[in-house]
Design a protein around this motif. Sequence first.
Motif: not given
Length: 400
Positions: A207-209, A264-270, A323-327, A345-348
């Motif tokens: 997910t890159g969260t 500020g809310t972010r949505i990521i498809p699952l 851990l931030h590097g997973t993004r 850009r939107e997903i991340i």
Amino acid sequence: MSPTRGKGEGAVYQRSSDGLWCVSIELPGGVGRSRKVVCRKTKGNAIEALRALQDELARTGDIAKSTMQLSVWLDYWLPNISAPRNEPGTTKNQRGHINKWIAPALGRLPLSKLTPTHVRQLHKAVRDGGGSSTLVVQVHATLSVALRDAVREGKMRQNPCDLMDRPKGSTAAQKALTLEQTLSLFRYVMTRPLRHDWALWAAYLLTGTRRGELLGLEADRVGDVLDLSWQLQRITNIEDAPPNHVYRNVGGNLYLKKPKTKAGTRIIPLVDPLLSILAMHMEGRGPGLVFTEPDGSAIKPDEATRRWKKILAKAGLPEDVKLHGTRHTTVDLLAAAGVPAELRREIIGHSTREMTEAYRTKGNLPELTAAMKKMSALLSDETSRSDTSNTGSGKEAGQP
């Protein structure tokens, strides 16, 4: 005795004790008659100073008093101006910058006497005290915004930080896992399904969260999408929290923080494989945090970082990848899967205002879902091929 003058009219006179020409201008407010006095060598220069004071009075409604020390202003500014508009973490950092660096180096100086030279002296004090270039940038930023507000409130005429170049921090690139390393770690994680944190690492990779977004994820926000409306934060100065910010305590000094605005809310498809991984992880669990300690308590952010390094070591991978590097890794995976830059850009979560609006309306959810499926398919296909190539090697796939 000279006739009484109105506020801002001013008076010009030569002082008998030293022959200097002085101007005196009455100021508004205060108790009794408050005046600003400036002296110059010539009458012409004194009149020029008077005009400058009159202009400042007309523009701001007051005149900066040179007697106010920087430390006095900072004591007022932090709790009354800065804290009400910032996160508690920002206020805590600013308080540290002021107490350890700014006040000792410049606190006794009057606001009106501060110059770029003084600011550079502050930079040097931080460096000489063992501070990094990043800390120099942060301390400079705290001073700059404090002096900006002092100018806005008429306490000084000009911000010396605006008269100089900003210091530059470290430009070292954030390290990230390569595609091959990501596949290796993903395979290793998938061999640990009985461990309570295996799904957490799979979720970070897919997910890159941000760290707090997954640690703060709750069961009722997992469906066709991951709703990252809250973040888990460790806050030791919750008393500094602005009244318009929403926090929920989840134990000790751990809080769930909600964004100030809907944007500020972010949505990521699952999508699979994460969809199935989370379903297995959450089976039999009730409401509350998705990722927890074995006893059901929240995972501390620092503890998550410690375990990340530990799992990298166990998987035979570099431990200096944060851990931030997973993004960054997720961005690379999305690019390798052919996902357009706008959707990456939107997903991340590195979005412009227009992209943030698109998130809020969910109008582009089908495109985001397709993008996530492309990345997940890339991982699944590469993992399958690698597992096939390792068959008969005598070494279990995913083992370091």
